[in-house]
Write an enzyme that holds these catalytic residues in place. Structure first.
Site, PDB file in Angstrom:
ATOM      1  N   TRP A 173      -0.728  -1.047   8.861  1.00  0.00           N
ATOM      2  CA  TRP A 173      -0.711   0.010   7.849  1.00  0.00           C
ATOM      3  C   TRP A 173      -1.027  -0.482   6.445  1.00  0.00           C
ATOM      4  CZ3 TRP A 173      -1.611   4.565   9.298  1.00  0.00           C
ATOM      5  CH2 TRP A 173      -1.220   4.993  10.561  1.00  0.00           C
ATOM      6  N   GLU A 174      -0.773  -1.735   6.160  1.00  0.00           N
ATOM      7  CA  GLU A 174      -1.165  -2.252   4.853  1.00  0.00           C
ATOM      8  C   GLU A 174      -2.662  -2.503   4.803  1.00  0.00           C
ATOM      9  OE1 GLU A 174       0.655  -2.384   2.257  1.00  0.00           O
ATOM     10  OE2 GLU A 174       2.609  -2.001   3.171  1.00  0.00           O
ATOM     11  N   GLY A 175      -3.226  -2.969   5.904  1.00  0.00           N
ATOM     12  CA  GLY A 175      -4.651  -3.258   5.936  1.00  0.00           C
ATOM     13  C   GLY A 175      -4.959  -4.592   5.274  1.00  0.00           C
ATOM     14  N   LYS A 227       0.821  -1.205   0.000  1.00  0.00           N
ATOM     15  CA  LYS A 227       0.000   0.000   0.000  1.00  0.00           C
ATOM     16  C   LYS A 227       0.854   1.253   0.000  1.00  0.00           C
ATOM     17  CE  LYS A 227      -3.860  -0.177   2.147  1.00  0.00           C
ATOM     18  NZ  LYS A 227      -4.879  -0.257   3.184  1.00  0.00           N
TER      19      LYS A 227
END
Length: 273
Positions: free
Chosen positions: A125-127, A2
């Site tokens: 944070w990437e999800g 991401k």
């Protein structure tokens, strides 16, 4: 991954090993990868008839009966099947057998994985994405930031839709690619604990190996600057994607700095404990 603005840049390896040169590429378009195998990301491509120099050779997944992979002077790996060496055997020394064919960092003694704090940070944070979908700048991803290499992420061995458990397994599969290139770029003199290593692994996972290699952050660490100072000053600079400052990146970098500064007695570079 991401918020990554560019694909992995070409790697240029620094090596003092003798080069085996003048070998032609025999495939129409041949991928040169960040590691010896098709699961590694594509660093650059070679065209049919192009000459390549081989710095060393190693084994990997077999391609048409040949399990040798050639490390080129560009620092990436191509299946020996696609190189006209005149033999299916070795024409250069084995990678890691001596001289400059080992990585300029610690030669393989690094931590291939990251600690749980690092995995949690990357996952946060990437999800989680259950099926291949475009990320905020349009790159197709799945799981926790896996950047698709083939249409519909066909290279992924786990069934879609992913569960969080299989997405975590995919992340664990992906991590060594980034820790490997990070280890390649750092000198043995750079001492990092497992939290510092994990924070940098998260950063490389996000920005890509090529961007990390050319970064001031890596240069400063290799020059002997204090790691905590370097992280605090350099990581926050990596806040842009698609030409814009993204608040998500600002926040991620802050998390990485905090993890980097978290004390730990467990060493991860150059010798994993």
């Amino acid at each position: 991954m991401k918020f990554t603005s560019f694909a992995v840049c070409a790697l240029i390896a620094a090596t003092t090993a003798p080069l085996a040169s003048g070998y032609q590429i025999k495939g129409d378009v041949v991928n040169c990868r960040s590691g010896p195998g098709t699961s590694y990301g594509v660093v650059k491509t070679y065209k049919k008839g192009q000459n390549v120099s081989i710095t060393c050779q190693t084994t990997g997944p077999s391609v048409n009966g040949n399990n040798i992979w050639d490390k080129t002077s560009d620092g990436c790996y191509v299946a020996d099947h696609y190189v006209l060496t005149g033999t299916n055997g070795y024409v250069a020394e084995k990678c890691g057998s001596g001289g400059g064919s080992t990585p300029p960092g610690n030669g393989g003694g690094y931590c291939k994985k990251v600690n749980q704090a690092g995995l949690n940070l990357i996952s946060k944070w990437e999800g989680f994405v259950a099926v291949p979908s475009p990320d905020p700048i349009g790159l197709p991803t799945v799981g926790y930031g896996h950047l698709c290499q083939k249409k519909n992420c066909a290279e992924v061995k786990y069934k879609f839709p992913l569960t969080k458990a299989t997405a975590q397994l995919l992340l664990n599969d992906d991590i060594p690619k980034y820790t490997s290139c990070l280890a390649d770029y750092l000198n043995n003199s750079v001492k990092l604990n497992d939290n510092q290593w994990a924070a940098l692994a998260s950063w490389v996972f996000n920005v890509g190996c090529g961007n990390a290699k050319s970064s001031t952050l890596v240069k400063r660490l290799n020059n002997g600057d204090a790691p905590n100072t370097v992280a605090a000053q350099e990581l926050p600079k990596w806040r842009m994607a698609g030409g814009k400052v993204l608040q998500g990146l600002v926040n991620r970098r802050a998390d990485e700095v905090r993890l980097f500064k978290t004390a730990s007695s467990k060493q991860a570079h150059p010798n994993c404990q």
